[in-house]
Design a protein around this motif. Structure first.
Motif, PDB file in Angstrom:
ATOM      1  N   LEU A 119      98.436 -54.080  57.733  1.00 23.82           N
ATOM      2  CA  LEU A 119      99.837 -54.438  57.981  1.00 23.82           C
ATOM      3  C   LEU A 119     100.766 -53.764  56.984  1.00 23.82           C
ATOM      4  O   LEU A 119     101.876 -53.349  57.327  1.00 23.82           O
ATOM      5  CB  LEU A 119     100.019 -55.952  57.925  1.00 23.82           C
ATOM      6  CG  LEU A 119      99.487 -56.730  59.111  1.00 23.82           C
ATOM      7  CD1 LEU A 119      99.705 -58.225  58.881  1.00 23.82           C
ATOM      8  CD2 LEU A 119     100.162 -56.310  60.382  1.00 23.82           C
ATOM      9  N   ARG A 120     100.344 -53.655  55.724  1.00 28.89           N
ATOM     10  CA  ARG A 120     101.178 -52.993  54.715  1.00 28.89           C
ATOM     11  C   ARG A 120     101.350 -51.512  55.044  1.00 28.89           C
ATOM     12  O   ARG A 120     102.434 -50.955  54.868  1.00 28.89           O
ATOM     13  CB  ARG A 120     100.562 -53.155  53.331  1.00 28.89           C
ATOM     14  CG  ARG A 120     100.728 -54.571  52.810  1.00 28.89           C
ATOM     15  CD  ARG A 120     100.376 -54.663  51.387  1.00 28.89           C
ATOM     16  NE  ARG A 120     101.211 -53.731  50.619  1.00 28.89           N
ATOM     17  CZ  ARG A 120     101.317 -53.756  49.311  1.00 28.89           C
ATOM     18  NH1 ARG A 120     100.647 -54.641  48.627  1.00 28.89           N
ATOM     19  NH2 ARG A 120     102.067 -52.901  48.671  1.00 28.89           N
ATOM     20  N   VAL A 121     100.296 -50.863  55.514  1.00 28.48           N
ATOM     21  CA  VAL A 121     100.389 -49.447  55.887  1.00 28.48           C
ATOM     22  C   VAL A 121     101.324 -49.279  57.077  1.00 28.48           C
ATOM     23  O   VAL A 121     102.169 -48.372  57.091  1.00 28.48           O
ATOM     24  CB  VAL A 121      98.984 -48.879  56.201  1.00 28.48           C
ATOM     25  CG1 VAL A 121      99.071 -47.543  56.899  1.00 28.48           C
ATOM     26  CG2 VAL A 121      98.159 -48.783  54.938  1.00 28.48           C
ATOM     27  N   MET A 122     101.214 -50.159  58.063  1.00 28.30           N
ATOM     28  CA  MET A 122     102.108 -50.079  59.223  1.00 28.30           C
ATOM     29  C   MET A 122     103.555 -50.328  58.811  1.00 28.30           C
ATOM     30  O   MET A 122     104.475 -49.664  59.307  1.00 28.30           O
ATOM     31  CB  MET A 122     101.679 -51.072  60.296  1.00 28.30           C
ATOM     32  CG  MET A 122     100.461 -50.636  61.028  1.00 28.30           C
ATOM     33  SD  MET A 122      99.826 -51.741  62.306  1.00 28.30           S
ATOM     34  CE  MET A 122     101.147 -52.785  62.736  1.00 28.30           C
ATOM     35  N   HIS A 123     103.774 -51.272  57.906  1.00 27.11           N
ATOM     36  CA  HIS A 123     105.133 -51.552  57.440  1.00 27.11           C
ATOM     37  C   HIS A 123     105.702 -50.342  56.695  1.00 27.11           C
ATOM     38  O   HIS A 123     106.867 -49.980  56.889  1.00 27.11           O
ATOM     39  CB  HIS A 123     105.138 -52.775  56.534  1.00 27.11           C
ATOM     40  CG  HIS A 123     106.476 -53.040  55.921  1.00 27.11           C
ATOM     41  ND1 HIS A 123     107.537 -53.511  56.656  1.00 27.11           N
ATOM     42  CD2 HIS A 123     106.924 -52.894  54.664  1.00 27.11           C
ATOM     43  CE1 HIS A 123     108.584 -53.642  55.869  1.00 27.11           C
ATOM     44  NE2 HIS A 123     108.240 -53.267  54.649  1.00 27.11           N
ATOM     45  N   ALA A 124     104.897 -49.726  55.853  1.00 30.13           N
ATOM     46  CA  ALA A 124     105.363 -48.539  55.128  1.00 30.13           C
ATOM     47  C   ALA A 124     105.668 -47.400  56.089  1.00 30.13           C
ATOM     48  O   ALA A 124     106.599 -46.614  55.857  1.00 30.13           O
ATOM     49  CB  ALA A 124     104.312 -48.115  54.107  1.00 30.13           C
ATOM     50  N   GLU A 125     104.911 -47.288  57.170  1.00 36.05           N
ATOM     51  CA  GLU A 125     105.134 -46.223  58.144  1.00 36.05           C
ATOM     52  C   GLU A 125     106.464 -46.410  58.879  1.00 36.05           C
ATOM     53  O   GLU A 125     107.217 -45.467  59.084  1.00 36.05           O
ATOM     54  CB  GLU A 125     103.994 -46.199  59.164  1.00 36.05           C
ATOM     55  CG  GLU A 125     104.120 -45.171  60.240  1.00 36.05           C
ATOM     56  CD  GLU A 125     103.946 -43.752  59.739  1.00 36.05           C
ATOM     57  OE1 GLU A 125     104.527 -42.849  60.362  1.00 36.05           O
ATOM     58  OE2 GLU A 125     103.243 -43.558  58.733  1.00 36.05           O
ATOM     59  N   TYR A 126     106.762 -47.634  59.279  1.00 35.42           N
ATOM     60  CA  TYR A 126     107.960 -47.893  60.078  1.00 35.42           C
ATOM     61  C   TYR A 126     109.159 -48.341  59.257  1.00 35.42           C
ATOM     62  O   TYR A 126     110.204 -48.642  59.811  1.00 35.42           O
ATOM     63  CB  TYR A 126     107.666 -48.953  61.142  1.00 35.42           C
ATOM     64  CG  TYR A 126     106.799 -48.409  62.242  1.00 35.42           C
ATOM     65  CD1 TYR A 126     107.309 -47.512  63.161  1.00 35.42           C
ATOM     66  CD2 TYR A 126     105.466 -48.785  62.359  1.00 35.42           C
ATOM     67  CE1 TYR A 126     106.526 -46.998  64.166  1.00 35.42           C
ATOM     68  CE2 TYR A 126     104.674 -48.276  63.361  1.00 35.42           C
ATOM     69  CZ  TYR A 126     105.208 -47.387  64.264  1.00 35.42           C
ATOM     70  OH  TYR A 126     104.430 -46.875  65.245  1.00 35.42           O
ATOM     71  N   GLU A 127     109.035 -48.385  57.946  1.00 37.45           N
ATOM     72  CA  GLU A 127     110.149 -48.842  57.111  1.00 37.45           C
ATOM     73  C   GLU A 127     111.321 -47.867  57.168  1.00 37.45           C
ATOM     74  O   GLU A 127     112.481 -48.277  57.168  1.00 37.45           O
ATOM     75  CB  GLU A 127     109.677 -48.999  55.672  1.00 37.45           C
ATOM     76  CG  GLU A 127     110.716 -49.611  54.760  1.00 37.45           C
ATOM     77  CD  GLU A 127     110.146 -49.866  53.387  1.00 37.45           C
ATOM     78  OE1 GLU A 127     110.825 -50.556  52.622  1.00 37.45           O
ATOM     79  OE2 GLU A 127     109.043 -49.393  53.085  1.00 37.45           O
ATOM     80  N   HIS A 128     111.048 -46.587  57.241  1.00 38.14           N
ATOM     81  CA  HIS A 128     112.104 -45.588  57.247  1.00 38.14           C
ATOM     82  C   HIS A 128     112.403 -45.066  58.649  1.00 38.14           C
ATOM     83  O   HIS A 128     113.052 -44.047  58.814  1.00 38.14           O
ATOM     84  CB  HIS A 128     111.711 -44.425  56.333  1.00 38.14           C
ATOM     85  CG  HIS A 128     111.486 -44.863  54.927  1.00 38.14           C
ATOM     86  ND1 HIS A 128     112.493 -45.313  54.109  1.00 38.14           N
ATOM     87  CD2 HIS A 128     110.349 -44.960  54.201  1.00 38.14           C
ATOM     88  CE1 HIS A 128     112.003 -45.640  52.941  1.00 38.14           C
ATOM     89  NE2 HIS A 128     110.696 -45.447  52.968  1.00 38.14           N
ATOM     90  N   PHE A 129     111.944 -45.776  59.654  1.00 30.75           N
ATOM     91  CA  PHE A 129     112.211 -45.408  61.043  1.00 30.75           C
ATOM     92  C   PHE A 129     113.607 -45.908  61.402  1.00 30.75           C
ATOM     93  O   PHE A 129     113.894 -47.104  61.314  1.00 30.75           O
ATOM     94  CB  PHE A 129     111.159 -46.048  61.953  1.00 30.75           C
ATOM     95  CG  PHE A 129     111.319 -45.698  63.396  1.00 30.75           C
ATOM     96  CD1 PHE A 129     111.029 -44.429  63.849  1.00 30.75           C
ATOM     97  CD2 PHE A 129     111.747 -46.636  64.306  1.00 30.75           C
ATOM     98  CE1 PHE A 129     111.168 -44.097  65.183  1.00 30.75           C
ATOM     99  CE2 PHE A 129     111.895 -46.322  65.636  1.00 30.75           C
ATOM    100  CZ  PHE A 129     111.604 -45.049  66.077  1.00 30.75           C
TER     101      PHE A 129
END
Length: 68
Positions: A26-36
């Motif tokens: 979940l942390r990796v997914m959040h980091a991926e979509y944080e700057h989307f």
């Protein structure tokens, strides 16, 4: 008794391992979509959906007619 205890320990370690895997996933997914950027203007042949202004009474009429 010893086999039951070993089974409980195995299940506990599997639970902790999968919980950590899920958490870091979940942390990796959040980091991926944080700057989307979700609110970028559309590109291409976009059409504005709502373009006309209605009077207050037309809006009230529509509000009561739709039952909202």
């Amino acid at each position: 008794m010893r086999t039951i205890l070993m089974d409980i320990v195995k299940v506990f370690f599997l639970f902790v391992a999968f919980t950590l895997l899920f958490y870091y996933g979940l942390r990796v997914m959040h980091a991926e979509y944080e700057h989307f950027h979700r609110y970028t203007p559309p590109e291409g042949p976009a059409v504005k959906v709502y373009s006309e202004e209605h009077s207050f009474f037309e809006r009230i009429h529509l509000f009561f007619r739709l039952g909202e």
